[in-house]
Design an enzyme around this catalytic site. Structure first.
Site, short mmCIF file in Angstrom:
data_model
loop_
_atom_site.label_atom_id
_atom_site.label_comp_id
_atom_site.label_asym_id
_atom_site.label_seq_id
_atom_site.Cartn_x
_atom_site.Cartn_y
_atom_site.Cartn_z
N HIS A 95 -7.11 -4.79 10.49
CA HIS A 95 -6.69 -4.93 9.42
C HIS A 95 -5.49 -5.31 8.67
O HIS A 95 -4.66 -5.61 9.45
CB HIS A 95 -6.96 -3.48 8.64
CG HIS A 95 -5.79 -2.40 9.24
ND1 HIS A 95 -5.98 -1.24 9.74
CD2 HIS A 95 -4.39 -2.55 9.28
CE1 HIS A 95 -4.83 -0.80 10.00
NE2 HIS A 95 -3.81 -1.60 9.67
N ASP A 139 0.86 -1.24 -0.17
CA ASP A 139 -0.09 -0.11 -0.01
C ASP A 139 0.90 1.40 -0.08
O ASP A 139 2.27 1.27 0.18
CB ASP A 139 -0.92 0.06 1.07
CG ASP A 139 -0.14 -0.43 2.56
OD1 ASP A 139 0.93 -0.50 2.60
OD2 ASP A 139 -1.13 -0.80 3.40
N GLU A 150 -9.79 -2.05 5.79
CA GLU A 150 -10.32 -1.66 7.28
C GLU A 150 -11.64 -2.52 7.33
O GLU A 150 -11.96 -3.06 6.35
CB GLU A 150 -10.52 -0.17 6.99
CG GLU A 150 -9.46 0.80 6.94
CD GLU A 150 -8.51 0.89 8.28
OE1 GLU A 150 -8.40 -0.28 8.95
OE2 GLU A 150 -7.91 1.95 8.22
N ASP A 189 -7.23 -2.63 14.59
CA ASP A 189 -8.68 -3.01 14.24
C ASP A 189 -8.78 -4.18 13.37
O ASP A 189 -9.73 -4.62 12.69
CB ASP A 189 -9.39 -1.80 13.60
CG ASP A 189 -8.66 -1.41 12.06
OD1 ASP A 189 -7.88 -2.18 11.75
OD2 ASP A 189 -9.00 -0.49 11.64
C1 F6R Z 1 1.77 -1.37 5.97
C2 F6R Z 1 0.27 -2.10 6.05
C3 F6R Z 1 -0.63 -2.10 7.40
C4 F6R Z 1 0.28 -1.98 8.87
C5 F6R Z 1 -0.47 -2.09 10.05
C6 F6R Z 1 0.26 -2.39 11.38
O1 F6R Z 1 2.15 -1.61 4.96
O2 F6R Z 1 -0.18 -2.46 5.21
O3 F6R Z 1 -1.66 -2.98 7.54
O4 F6R Z 1 0.89 -3.52 8.60
O5 F6R Z 1 -1.18 -1.08 10.08
O6 F6R Z 1 1.14 -1.10 11.41
P1 F6R Z 1 2.30 -1.21 12.37
O7 F6R Z 1 3.39 -2.06 12.09
O8 F6R Z 1 2.96 0.08 12.40
O9 F6R Z 1 1.58 -1.58 13.85
#
Ligand code: F6R
Length: 265
Positions: A138, A67, A143, A136
């Site tokens: 994801h 992403d 989301e 959450d």
């Molecule tokens: C990042 C992504 C997100 C993160 C998730 C956890 O490329 O796709 O899904 O993996 O938000 O983020 P952190 O590792 O910062 O807790």
């Protein structure tokens, strides 16, 4: 789903890097899907060490990132493009021509997303996809409520994600409200998946996606339907799993099998 529980962040990072390196060594022209965020920073550090000290070769890899924030260009220090070069690509011998990260400045987003999917297919599909998980539940920026069959597209970020990611920006208002993200359907087509989670803040999401029902409210739960998922958790992230001791027990048995296999080769 294989659940590996380790002591702490450092062990999680080393175990993840070991699995990624094994993939690269067994198939040097692998297609690897990368994630950003705080979770994989230590894993990327270990991969850089393996490149420098052990000659781990990235030159034949093709990469696709999950992403990118919509509205941020590659030079923006909070863009995922910047992150990937800063944390990994600048320090290993990856071929920048084979690096794919969604274009946060794409003018025709629909067209861009269609092409991104086509490029993944043209590369032969993703061999190993690395994932983190949001509080959450994801994966990528899928989301709660995202279709479990979704493809790469423009998505709106949930308030919880905006709040969580504000730590990387000066203030919460600076966090982009949209992102271009691979869909759950895109992720599910990867041949292997490696999900990492650490810290108490992830414990509810981890318990929900591993032991709860498959639901679009916890998009990571779709991984229950994937035939080859490895999850590496530190003790804190694993703390709300009901069958924690069971996962530890079977992991020991699998390791024994792997060791026997390796010594017979
Ligand atoms: C990042 C992504 C997100 C993160 C998730 C956890 O490329 O796709 O899904 O993996 O938000 O983020 P952190 O590792 O910062 O807790």
């Amino acid at each position: 789903m294989r659940v590996i529980i380790v002591k702490d962040y450092d062990e999680m990072s080393k175990e993840a890097a070991r699995i990624i390196a094994k993939q690269i060594r067994s198939k040097p022209d692998s297609v690897i899907g990368f994630a950003t965020g705080g979770t994989p920073v230590g894993t990327y550090k270990e991969l850089v060490r393996m490149h420098k000290e052990e000659g781990l070769d990235f030159s034949k890899l093709t990469t696709f990132n999950l992403d990118e924030y919509y509205g941020l260009g590659p030079d923006h220090p909070q863009s995922y493009h910047y992150y990937m070069f800063e944390n990994l690509f600048n320090h290993v011998n990856v071929d920048p021509k084979k690096v794919h990260i969604p274009d946060g400045l794409a003018k025709n987003v629909k067209e861009f997303c269609k092409k991104y999917e086509e490029e993944i297919k043209k590369a032969g599909g993703i061999d190993l996809q690395i994932l983190g998980i949001g509080r959450d539940g994801h994966i990528a920026f899928n989301e709660p409520g995202s279709s479990l069959a979704s493809r790469t597209r423009l998505v709106a970020l949930a308030p919880e994600t905006i709040k969580d990611n504000a730590r990387f920006f000066e203030k919460e208002e600076d966090v982009p409200r949209y992102a271009i993200s691979m869909g759950c359907g895109t992720i599910m087509e990867a041949k292997k998946i490696l999900l990492l989670a650490n810290g108490e803040g992830k414990a509810d999401a981890v318990a929900a996606f591993i032991e709860g029902p498959i639901t679009s409210q916890i998009t990571a739960s779709i991984l229950q339907l994937h035939p080859d998922v490895t999850v590496i958790l530190d003790e804190a992230a694993a703390s709300k799993l009901k069958r924690k001791e069971y996962y530890k027990h079977v992991d020991k048995l699998y390791r024994k099998l792997e060791e026997e296999e390796e010594s017979s080769n």
